[in-house]
Design an enzyme around this catalytic site. Structure first.
Site, PDB file in Angstrom:
ATOM      1  N   LYS A 227     -30.027 -29.303  56.059  1.00 16.42           N
ATOM      2  CA  LYS A 227     -30.809 -30.135  56.991  1.00 16.42           C
ATOM      3  C   LYS A 227     -30.926 -31.526  56.364  1.00 16.42           C
ATOM      4  CE  LYS A 227     -33.484 -30.510  60.714  1.00 16.42           C
ATOM      5  NZ  LYS A 227     -33.020 -30.361  62.097  1.00 16.42           N
TER       6      LYS A 227
ATOM      7  N   ASP B 152     -32.520 -16.985  53.571  1.00 16.28           N
ATOM      8  CA  ASP B 152     -33.402 -15.860  53.887  1.00 16.28           C
ATOM      9  C   ASP B 152     -33.474 -15.685  55.407  1.00 16.28           C
ATOM     10  OD1 ASP B 152     -35.184 -13.837  53.572  1.00 16.28           O
ATOM     11  OD2 ASP B 152     -36.824 -15.049  52.801  1.00 16.28           O
TER      12      ASP B 152
ATOM     13  N   TYR C 130     -39.063 -21.428  47.227  1.00 17.87           N
ATOM     14  CA  TYR C 130     -39.409 -20.107  46.688  1.00 17.87           C
ATOM     15  C   TYR C 130     -39.865 -20.152  45.232  1.00 17.87           C
ATOM     16  CZ  TYR C 130     -37.872 -17.769  50.895  1.00 17.87           C
ATOM     17  OH  TYR C 130     -37.764 -17.347  52.191  1.00 17.87           O
TER      18      TYR C 130
ATOM     19  N   ASP D  43     -30.247 -25.858  62.279  1.00 18.00           N
ATOM     20  CA  ASP D  43     -30.646 -25.523  63.652  1.00 18.00           C
ATOM     21  C   ASP D  43     -29.421 -25.322  64.543  1.00 18.00           C
ATOM     22  OD1 ASP D  43     -30.599 -28.183  62.857  1.00 18.00           O
ATOM     23  OD2 ASP D  43     -31.789 -28.909  64.522  1.00 18.00           O
TER      24      ASP D  43
END
Ligand code: NAI
Length: 333
Positions: free
Chosen positions: A169, A226, A122, A202
């Site tokens: 991740k 987000d 971002y 995930d």
């Protein structure tokens, strides 16, 4: 106290009106300083933010804002990202709670998401290498990770939460997410009384859909935070129920998680619950506990009764009728 109010774009005008009405009904000692910002403001002016807005925020420190629209794939950078960076609101705290009377698959969901708000993809460091190749740089620092993870553990400690889960991740992004996970593990050691674990993003999504009640406090990077915020909002009935605060050491910007909802804007159809719950957080954080409790009860009881609620909750009331019903109930609490 003075609170900066930014109505924003689309349904922002309708839902921020509800904040003023409710504050009046509660007789809160709040003076709203209203400033315009957003895509609609930019159409008629040269800038996205009204003159004096940033000074008012830095002086008064507390803001309630409606959503502001951002063009997709072109045009100006998000006002939200700009405000969060300029005000150094590095935490985005998003409580997600089941609401009685709203039909969902699960009851008793009570999750708080701590989303890192100052870096990651971002930061907008993107460039074209050639016409067919684009690069976006993901930036994760130990300092920013440390302060968001600490904030999550401190919140857990203060609010008797049992567990903080790191969402990452790091199996694929070994350096960036690896650093986030490593720093999480370092900080977790300082809070032995609070359970901690880590889950890959995930797998988290699947687990959230299977049984969201297994999660307590989640702490994660900007982009993942987000995305999972909207997922979690969906689990408790939709974006109309998800409040948030962008918090730094100085400035606090309260807002709904949802956007400007152009499809229903100007029709008096928006559900104002999310921004009213954000206002409830503002009252609580500003020492107006009694007003916060009354407001929360009035919102929850009105929804539970189900007579005057907006379409997304299965009713047929307008936004303003729903707010009037909340205010009527406030008089009895
Ligand atoms: P959105 O959240 O505005 O709308 C998604 C769907 O949820 C729409 O069908 C909308 O009608 C519904 N919805 C949202 N809030 C609702 C409410 N209070 N009551 C009833 N239904 C509601 O997301 P979208 O369409 O992706 O974004 C629209 C604009 O908002 C974009 O320009 C985006 O950049 C901006 N945005 C701004 C945010 C902010 O200022 N914090 C956050 C998210 C998006």
């Amino acid at each position: 106290m003075k609170v900066v109010l930014i109505p924003g774009d689309g349904i922002g005008k309708e839902i921020s009106e509800s904040v003023k009405k409710v504050s009046n009904a509660l007789a809160c000692p709040i003076e709203f300083l209203e400033y315009q910002a957003g895509a609609e403001y930019a159409k008629e002016h040269e800038s996205l933010l009204q003159d004096g807005l940033m000074d008012a925020i830095l002086e008064n420190k507390v803001v309630i804002k409606g959503p502001t629209a951002t063009p997709i794939g072109k045009g100006f950078r998000s006002i939200n990202v700009q405000l969060r960076q300029e005000c150094n609101t590095y935490q985005n705290i998003r409580p997600i709670q089941s609401i009685e009377g709203v039909k969902t698959r699960y009851e008793n969901i009570d999750i708080v998401i701590f989303r890192e708000n100052s870096e990651d993809l971002y930061l907008g460091v993107e460039y074209m290498c050639d016409n067919d190749t684009s690069h976006g740089i993901k930036i994760i620092t130990r300092g920013a990770t440390n302060r968001i993870v600490k904030a999550a553990f401190e919140y857990a400690k203060k609010n008797n939460r049992k567990k903080v889960t790191c969402v990452h991740k790091a199996n694929i992004m070994k350096l960036t997410d690896g650093l986030f996970l490593e720093e999480f593990e370092n900080v977790a050691k300082e809070y032995p009384e609070i359970e901690s674990d880590a889950v890959i993003i995930d797998a988290l999504c699947m687990k959230l859909v299977q049984d969201p009640t297994q999660f307590d406090v989640l702490v994660t990077e900007n982009l993942y935070g987000d995305i999972i915020s909207d997922l979690c909002a969906g689990l408790v009935g939709g974006l109309g129920f998800a409040p948030s605060v962008n918090a730094g050491d100085d400035v606090r910007i309260y807002e709904a998680v949802h956007g400007s909802a152009p499809d229903i804007a100007g029709k008096d159809l928006a559900n104002p619950t999310a921004i009213l719950l954000a206002f409830e957080m503002l009252l609580r954080d500003s020492g107006m506990e009694d007003s916060a409790n009354r407001l929360k009860r009035a919102i929850l009881e009105t929804i539970k009764e189900g007579k005057v609620v907006t379409q997304d909750i299965g009713g047929n009331a307008t936004c303003s009728a729903f707010v009037d019903a909340i205010i009527e109930r406030l008089q009895t609490i």
